[in-house]
Design a protein around this motif. Structure first.
Motif, PDB file in Angstrom:
ATOM      1  N   CYS A  50      12.656  -2.337  12.867  1.00 26.45           N
ATOM      2  CA  CYS A  50      12.520  -1.003  12.253  1.00 26.45           C
ATOM      3  C   CYS A  50      12.760  -1.030  10.742  1.00 26.45           C
ATOM      4  CB  CYS A  50      13.478  -0.008  12.913  1.00 26.45           C
ATOM      5  SG  CYS A  50      13.097   0.337  14.635  1.00 26.45           S
ATOM      6  N   PRO A  51      11.999  -1.803   9.991  1.00 28.63           N
ATOM      7  CA  PRO A  51      12.195  -1.845   8.529  1.00 28.63           C
ATOM      8  C   PRO A  51      11.740  -0.546   7.881  1.00 28.63           C
ATOM      9  CG  PRO A  51      10.220  -3.042   9.126  1.00 28.63           C
ATOM     10  CD  PRO A  51      10.875  -2.662  10.422  1.00 28.63           C
ATOM     11  N   GLN A  52      12.290  -0.303   6.690  1.00 26.33           N
ATOM     12  CA  GLN A  52      11.886   0.869   5.897  1.00 26.33           C
ATOM     13  C   GLN A  52      10.749   0.530   4.927  1.00 26.33           C
ATOM     14  OE1 GLN A  52      16.209   1.113   4.998  1.00 26.33           O
ATOM     15  NE2 GLN A  52      15.839   3.318   4.953  1.00 26.33           N
ATOM     16  N   LEU A  53      10.511  -0.766   4.754  1.00 23.01           N
ATOM     17  CA  LEU A  53       9.430  -1.244   3.892  1.00 23.01           C
ATOM     18  C   LEU A  53       9.001  -2.607   4.409  1.00 23.01           C
ATOM     19  CD1 LEU A  53       7.693  -1.242   1.228  1.00 23.01           C
ATOM     20  CD2 LEU A  53       9.661  -2.312   0.109  1.00 23.01           C
ATOM     21  N   ILE A  54       7.696  -2.854   4.446  1.00 22.19           N
ATOM     22  CA  ILE A  54       7.162  -4.149   4.849  1.00 22.19           C
ATOM     23  C   ILE A  54       6.416  -4.757   3.671  1.00 22.19           C
ATOM     24  CG2 ILE A  54       5.623  -5.384   6.421  1.00 22.19           C
ATOM     25  CD1 ILE A  54       6.069  -3.173   8.465  1.00 22.19           C
ATOM     26  N   ILE A  55       6.720  -6.011   3.361  1.00 22.92           N
ATOM     27  CA  ILE A  55       6.014  -6.745   2.312  1.00 22.92           C
ATOM     28  C   ILE A  55       5.353  -7.953   2.957  1.00 22.92           C
ATOM     29  CG2 ILE A  55       6.189  -7.950   0.116  1.00 22.92           C
ATOM     30  CD1 ILE A  55       8.746  -6.446  -0.453  1.00 22.92           C
ATOM     31  N   HIS A  97       0.974  -5.394   0.239  1.00 22.89           N
ATOM     32  CA  HIS A  97       0.159  -6.536   0.651  1.00 22.89           C
ATOM     33  C   HIS A  97      -0.536  -7.109  -0.584  1.00 22.89           C
ATOM     34  CE1 HIS A  97      -2.652  -8.918   3.088  1.00 22.89           C
ATOM     35  NE2 HIS A  97      -3.625  -8.434   2.346  1.00 22.89           N
ATOM     36  N   TYR A  98      -0.725  -8.439  -0.602  1.00 20.90           N
ATOM     37  CA  TYR A  98      -1.322  -9.110  -1.756  1.00 20.90           C
ATOM     38  C   TYR A  98      -2.709  -9.638  -1.413  1.00 20.90           C
ATOM     39  CZ  TYR A  98       3.528  -8.842  -3.142  1.00 20.90           C
ATOM     40  OH  TYR A  98       4.789  -8.376  -3.432  1.00 20.90           O
ATOM     41  N   SER A  99      -3.660  -9.371  -2.298  1.00 18.91           N
ATOM     42  CA  SER A  99      -5.024  -9.839  -2.096  1.00 18.91           C
ATOM     43  C   SER A  99      -5.453 -10.696  -3.282  1.00 18.91           C
ATOM     44  CB  SER A  99      -5.969  -8.662  -1.866  1.00 18.91           C
ATOM     45  OG  SER A  99      -7.232  -9.119  -1.425  1.00 18.91           O
ATOM     46  N   SER A 100      -6.753 -10.906  -3.407  1.00 20.87           N
ATOM     47  CA  SER A 100      -7.238 -11.957  -4.296  1.00 20.87           C
ATOM     48  C   SER A 100      -8.449 -11.545  -5.126  1.00 20.87           C
ATOM     49  CB  SER A 100      -7.622 -13.176  -3.439  1.00 20.87           C
ATOM     50  OG  SER A 100      -8.328 -14.144  -4.166  1.00 20.87           O
ATOM     51  N   ASP A 101      -8.571 -12.168  -6.296  1.00 18.46           N
ATOM     52  CA  ASP A 101      -9.765 -12.026  -7.119  1.00 18.46           C
ATOM     53  C   ASP A 101     -11.002 -12.587  -6.427  1.00 18.46           C
ATOM     54  OD1 ASP A 101      -8.155 -14.480  -7.624  1.00 18.46           O
ATOM     55  OD2 ASP A 101      -9.932 -15.095  -8.747  1.00 18.46           O
ATOM     56  N   TYR A 102     -10.811 -13.417  -5.413  1.00 20.76           N
ATOM     57  CA  TYR A 102     -11.937 -14.049  -4.725  1.00 20.76           C
ATOM     58  C   TYR A 102     -12.706 -13.087  -3.826  1.00 20.76           C
ATOM     59  CZ  TYR A 102     -10.870 -18.812  -6.277  1.00 20.76           C
ATOM     60  OH  TYR A 102     -10.688 -19.943  -7.023  1.00 20.76           O
ATOM     61  N   VAL A 103     -12.339 -11.810  -3.808  1.00 19.58           N
ATOM     62  CA  VAL A 103     -13.162 -10.827  -3.096  1.00 19.58           C
ATOM     63  C   VAL A 103     -14.423 -10.512  -3.904  1.00 19.58           C
ATOM     64  CG1 VAL A 103     -11.152  -9.799  -1.969  1.00 19.58           C
ATOM     65  CG2 VAL A 103     -12.027  -8.786  -4.080  1.00 19.58           C
ATOM     66  N   PHE A 104     -14.490 -10.967  -5.167  1.00 21.74           N
ATOM     67  CA  PHE A 104     -15.646 -10.722  -6.029  1.00 21.74           C
ATOM     68  C   PHE A 104     -16.483 -11.987  -6.176  1.00 21.74           C
ATOM     69  CE2 PHE A 104     -12.454  -7.619  -7.719  1.00 21.74           C
ATOM     70  CZ  PHE A 104     -13.142  -6.468  -7.341  1.00 21.74           C
ATOM     71  N   ALA A 141       0.619   4.836   3.995  1.00 18.30           N
ATOM     72  CA  ALA A 141       1.079   4.489   2.649  1.00 18.30           C
ATOM     73  C   ALA A 141       1.047   2.973   2.456  1.00 18.30           C
ATOM     74  CB  ALA A 141       2.488   5.026   2.427  1.00 18.30           C
ATOM     75  N   HIS A 142       0.367   2.523   1.421  1.00 18.03           N
ATOM     76  CA  HIS A 142       0.269   1.086   1.180  1.00 18.03           C
ATOM     77  C   HIS A 142      -0.041   0.820  -0.285  1.00 18.03           C
ATOM     78  CE1 HIS A 142      -4.025   2.155   1.777  1.00 18.03           C
ATOM     79  NE2 HIS A 142      -4.225   1.252   0.825  1.00 18.03           N
ATOM     80  N   LEU A 143       0.314  -0.385  -0.698  1.00 21.55           N
ATOM     81  CA  LEU A 143      -0.122  -0.940  -1.974  1.00 21.55           C
ATOM     82  C   LEU A 143      -0.796  -2.273  -1.681  1.00 21.55           C
ATOM     83  CD1 LEU A 143       2.946  -0.317  -4.331  1.00 21.55           C
ATOM     84  CD2 LEU A 143       0.714   0.817  -4.438  1.00 21.55           C
ATOM     85  N   GLY A 202      11.712   8.068  -6.157  1.00 20.56           N
ATOM     86  CA  GLY A 202      10.816   9.212  -6.055  1.00 20.56           C
ATOM     87  C   GLY A 202       9.842   9.340  -7.203  1.00 20.56           C
ATOM     88  N   ARG A 203       9.598   8.240  -7.915  1.00 16.41           N
ATOM     89  CA  ARG A 203       8.713   8.265  -9.079  1.00 16.41           C
ATOM     90  C   ARG A 203       7.441   7.462  -8.843  1.00 16.41           C
ATOM     91  NH1 ARG A 203      13.434   6.800 -13.497  1.00 16.41           N
ATOM     92  NH2 ARG A 203      14.749   8.656 -13.161  1.00 16.41           N
ATOM     93  N   ALA A 204       7.082   7.278  -7.598  1.00 15.61           N
ATOM     94  CA  ALA A 204       5.942   6.428  -7.264  1.00 15.61           C
ATOM     95  C   ALA A 204       4.634   7.043  -7.722  1.00 15.61           C
ATOM     96  CB  ALA A 204       5.906   6.186  -5.756  1.00 15.61           C
ATOM     97  N   GLY A 205       3.732   6.182  -8.177  1.00 17.19           N
ATOM     98  CA  GLY A 205       2.372   6.614  -8.448  1.00 17.19           C
ATOM     99  C   GLY A 205       1.607   6.699  -7.143  1.00 17.19           C
ATOM    100  N   PRO A 206       0.312   6.936  -7.217  1.00 15.69           N
ATOM    101  CA  PRO A 206      -0.483   7.009  -5.985  1.00 15.69           C
ATOM    102  C   PRO A 206      -0.487   5.673  -5.238  1.00 15.69           C
ATOM    103  CG  PRO A 206      -1.688   7.905  -7.870  1.00 15.69           C
ATOM    104  CD  PRO A 206      -0.488   7.211  -8.411  1.00 15.69           C
ATOM    105  N   TRP A 207      -0.467   5.746  -3.921  1.00 11.76           N
ATOM    106  CA  TRP A 207      -0.631   4.543  -3.105  1.00 11.76           C
ATOM    107  C   TRP A 207      -2.086   4.089  -3.214  1.00 11.76           C
ATOM    108  CZ3 TRP A 207       3.891   2.722  -1.849  1.00 11.76           C
ATOM    109  CH2 TRP A 207       4.942   3.579  -1.504  1.00 11.76           C
ATOM    110  N   GLY A 208      -2.354   2.854  -2.831  1.00 14.08           N
ATOM    111  CA  GLY A 208      -3.736   2.397  -2.810  1.00 14.08           C
ATOM    112  C   GLY A 208      -3.901   0.974  -3.314  1.00 14.08           C
ATOM    113  N   LEU A 209      -5.077   0.707  -3.845  1.00 15.51           N
ATOM    114  CA  LEU A 209      -5.482  -0.628  -4.287  1.00 15.51           C
ATOM    115  C   LEU A 209      -5.332  -0.757  -5.797  1.00 15.51           C
ATOM    116  CD1 LEU A 209      -7.010  -3.376  -3.870  1.00 15.51           C
ATOM    117  CD2 LEU A 209      -9.129  -2.051  -4.094  1.00 15.51           C
ATOM    118  N   TYR A 210      -4.682  -1.858  -6.223  1.00 13.37           N
ATOM    119  CA  TYR A 210      -4.474  -2.094  -7.653  1.00 13.37           C
ATOM    120  C   TYR A 210      -4.691  -3.565  -7.984  1.00 13.37           C
ATOM    121  CZ  TYR A 210      -2.269   2.514  -7.976  1.00 13.37           C
ATOM    122  OH  TYR A 210      -2.034   3.870  -7.944  1.00 13.37           O
ATOM    123  N   HIS A 211      -5.089  -3.809  -9.225  1.00 10.62           N
ATOM    124  CA  HIS A 211      -5.174  -5.164  -9.750  1.00 10.62           C
ATOM    125  C   HIS A 211      -3.874  -5.491 -10.478  1.00 10.62           C
ATOM    126  CE1 HIS A 211      -9.868  -5.136  -9.791  1.00 10.62           C
ATOM    127  NE2 HIS A 211      -9.353  -5.192  -8.573  1.00 10.62           N
TER     128      HIS A 211
END
Length: 296
Positions: A50-55, A97-104, A141-143, A202-211
């Motif tokens: 039951c974690p409060q955050l998953i990385i 979650h971490y992704s890659s430049d290799y999607v391009f 909610a995800h990054l 409580g100062r989080a920006g929008p969740w979603g996809l970022y570089h």
């Protein structure tokens, strides 16, 4: 706060452990404790803790090997992240979650932004893109943090390989027509800690996809030259470097010629920016090679 970190011995996971262990209850799940190819086990494990955050810092990263074994690449990079997103949503916990430049495909003449259409050239890139899509489909909610050319002072990466080859050989050929930003795993881990801190306050920006990568750009040859310069500065004799095109160094997996990522959205939404890649390299080389504080 209870944080579940997937991945234990990888270069990013070890840097995350160094930066997050003091301020949180950090639960680390390596491959010996949790097989990410076993989706049922993932669900049982997450529900028990039951974690409060998953990385999720675990991944299949053998780019060339993935061409011959796509199934394990997709199991770790696509299926497992989707299951983690579902379990995070069930708990009401965010997922990083971490992704890659290799999607391009690298055909764009300018740095890629988050809204550019992906078109991966290899199995690894396709598996990472499928992982992004699986997380996004859950809608919780995800990054998702896309990064590039990750290295550290431990593990298996370009920095350590080049340091060894520069000492062993008289001459070394390095590809000079692939462009990107070498990114220290320590810089990624520091930024991750800042993101978590903003969310907790409580100062989080929008969740979603970022570089998320270091500023500036270079080629693999340019990166190698910077590594060689640092070794020469310490009085070491190093190999002569020769620039070559990608066509002169064929690999099982095709690489994009342009891996540059525009990180302005993260700076705008979260006020976070990584250092220039030159500065990050110097910081990495100056950092002590500490062992991460392992915890069950």
């Amino acid at each position: 706060m209870r944080i579940l970190l997937l991945g234990e011995r990888g270069q990013l996971s070890r840097e995350l452990q160094l930066r997050l262990s003091g301020a949180s209850e950090l639960l680390i799940a390596g491959r010996q404790r949790l097989d990410l190819a076993d989706t049922a086990r993932i669900r049982r494990y997450v529900r028990a803790l039951c974690p409060q955050l998953i990385i999720n810092a675990a991944a299949y990263t053998a780019v060339d090997r993935a061409e011959g074994e796509p199934q394990p690449a997709f199991a770790l990079n696509a299926t497992a992240p989707g299951v983690l997103a579902e379990e995070a949503a069930r708990l009401g916990a965010p997922l990083i979650h971490y992704s890659s430049d290799y999607v391009f495909d690298g055909c764009k003449p300018a740095p890629y932004v988050e809204t550019d259409a992906p078109n991966p050239l290899n199995v690894y890139g396709r598996s990472k893109l499928a992982g992004e899509q699986a997380i996004q489909a859950v809608g919780a909610a995800h990054l998702i943090l896309r990064t590039s050319w990750v290295y550290a002072s431990h593990g298996h990466n370009f920095l350590l390989t080049l340091q060894r080859l520069l000492r062993e050989r008289d001459e070394l050929q390095v590809v000079d027509d692939q462009l990107g930003a070498p990114t220290w795993a320590g810089s990624i881990a520091t930024a991750t800690g800042q993101l978590i801190d903003q969310w907790r306050r409580g100062r989080a920006g929008p969740w979603g996809l970022y570089h998320l990568c270091c500023q500036g750009e270079t080629s693999w040859f340019g990166f190698a030259s910077a590594i060689a310069e640092q070794l020469r500065g310490k009085g070491q004799t190093v190999a002569r470097l020769l620039p070559i095109p990608s066509s002169a160094y064929p690999t099982p997996a095709r690489r994009p010629l342009n891996s540059r990522l525009d990180c302005s959205r993260l700076r705008r939404d979260w006020q976070i920016q990584l250092p220039d890649w030159h500065d990050a390299l110097l910081e990495c080389l100056a950092s002590p090679r500490r062992a991460a504080p392992a915890k069950p």
